[in-house]
Scaffold this motif. Structure first.
Motif: not given
Length: 391
Positions: A55, A57, A109
């Motif tokens: 992920w 972000w 994200a």
């Protein structure tokens, strides 16, 4: 700016053509490192979740997040676009948004899911299935590749603890809306970009035929119990059963021991079946299974049938679909026969897909293609979508 061509040399398959990039193998790990570096160049903070997904972000993680992304792995000998196009396009969309000074008002994200294709461990969308609880960590970690390496062993070697894998309610509850961009895997688009309406019900089944291994030259035909015979008839039965829009495919068949002058002692055959709804898909598989059992009995063989994965029909969130189609100027909505991580997440969060035109309709093969102009249109469409959702 990052481009799909940056990945052109990574994971080329000289035997099959195209690319072979599989979950947690050295090639996919190289691509994951590439993604982390590219995300860092844009000021994105990369988080590795416990199921092997990445992920990146833009700002602090939080609830009601706008998430986009796709996967970096491929089928054996796959094309250059399936998966990586969605990841590269997400990075390019961030470039466009940052260049115009946009900053998301909501958490945002880019996600990269692990083992979407199931090309190494046999079950598709493992990263999103684990995240959402669609597969148990015990079942996932028992899956093995062709060399006998389990998913759990591969994950541990890549730095993940299999004991911590499983449904991740914190990560799941962060997702407010998920949008996946993907190359269209058919010839359904006549314009550069469209949105997805649904995914066919689909699954994978393994047929394990058992007979008697013997000498190809010394064994009379009438004395044989050759599992290749019912295996071959299964292939024909699959084609016969695929009517009225259903699809049934045998793409993998493994005889044991596999010698040219040897009657196989066993043959494993994998069936992929898809149709518009659960009832029709099950009907197709039942017809093929009946033919396989009958053919095995005629040859004096046994057959065991195992359902390895299954997903019912997915209908993407209609409000989000229509909202995005409107943002993009009324682009068409179309169904797809291909499975995606977005389809797994659709049972839990509002989910949408953008498709980029594929003029030949070829996918899961080296000839898969989308023009540079259509790919650029996809990036613009994704950027517009993300800006709309994250403001």
């Amino acid at each position: 700016m990052t481009d799909l061509a940056d990945l052109a040399s990574v994971g080329r398959d000289t035997r099959r053509g195209g690319y072979s990039r599989h979950g947690f193998d050295s090639v996919e790990l190289e691509l994951r490192t590439w993604f982390e570096e590219e995300a860092g160049r844009r000021g994105l903070d990369v988080e590795r979740d416990r199921n092997g997904n990445l992920w990146a972000w833009w700002g602090a993680p939080g609830p009601d997040a706008v998430i986009t992304g796709s996967h970096l792995d491929s089928v054996p000998g796959g094309g250059a676009f399936d998966g990586p196009l969605g990841v590269v396009s997400a990075l390019q969309a961030v470039d466009l948004l940052q260049a115009k000074g946009f900053r998301p008002a909501k958490p945002f994200a880019i996600v990269v899911f692990v083992e979407e294709e199931g090309g190494r461990f046999g079950v598709a969308c493992l990263g999103s299935r684990l995240l959402s609880g669609a597969i148990t960590p015990e079942a996932a970690c028992r899956l093995t590749d062709a060399d006998g390496v389990s998913f759990g062993e591969a994950a541990r070697a890549a730095g993940y603890d299999p004991a911590l894998m499983g449904r991740d309610p914190v990560a799941l509850q962060r997702i407010g809306r998920f949008v996946e961009l993907h190359v269209e895997q058919g010839r359904g688009l006549e314009v550069p970009v469209g949105v997805a309406s649904s995914i066919l019900a689909h699954g994978r089944w393994r047929f394990s035929f058992r007979g008697e291994g013997n000498h190809a030259g010394a064994t009379l035909i009438e004395d044989r119990r050759d599992p290749m015979i019912p295996a071959a008839q299964l292939v024909v039965a699959a084609r016969r059963a695929a009517t009225a829009g259903a699809r049934a495919t045998v793409g993998r068949l493994v005889p044991n021991p596999g010698g040219t002058n040897v009657i196989a002692s066993s043959v494993d055959v994998w069936l992929d079946a898809r149709a518009g709804d659960d009832a029709r898909t099950r009907e197709v598989v039942a017809e093929i299974t009946g033919a396989a059992r009958s053919a095995a009995a005629d040859e004096g063989c046994a057959v065991e049938v195992t359902e390895e994965s299954y997903g019912d029909t997915v209908h993407f969130d209609p409000a989000l679909r229509d909202e995005l189609a409107g943002v993009l100027g009324g682009v068409p909505a179309l169904p797809t026969g291909a499975g995606h991580d977005a389809g797994i997440l659709a049972a839990h969060v509002p989910t949408a897909m953008l498709f980029v035109r594929n003029p030949t309709g070829v996918s899961h093969a080296p000839e898969e293609y989308s023009s540079p102009e259509d790919c650029a249109a996809g990036v613009v469409a994704l950027a517009s979508t993300l800006e709309h959702l994250a403001r």
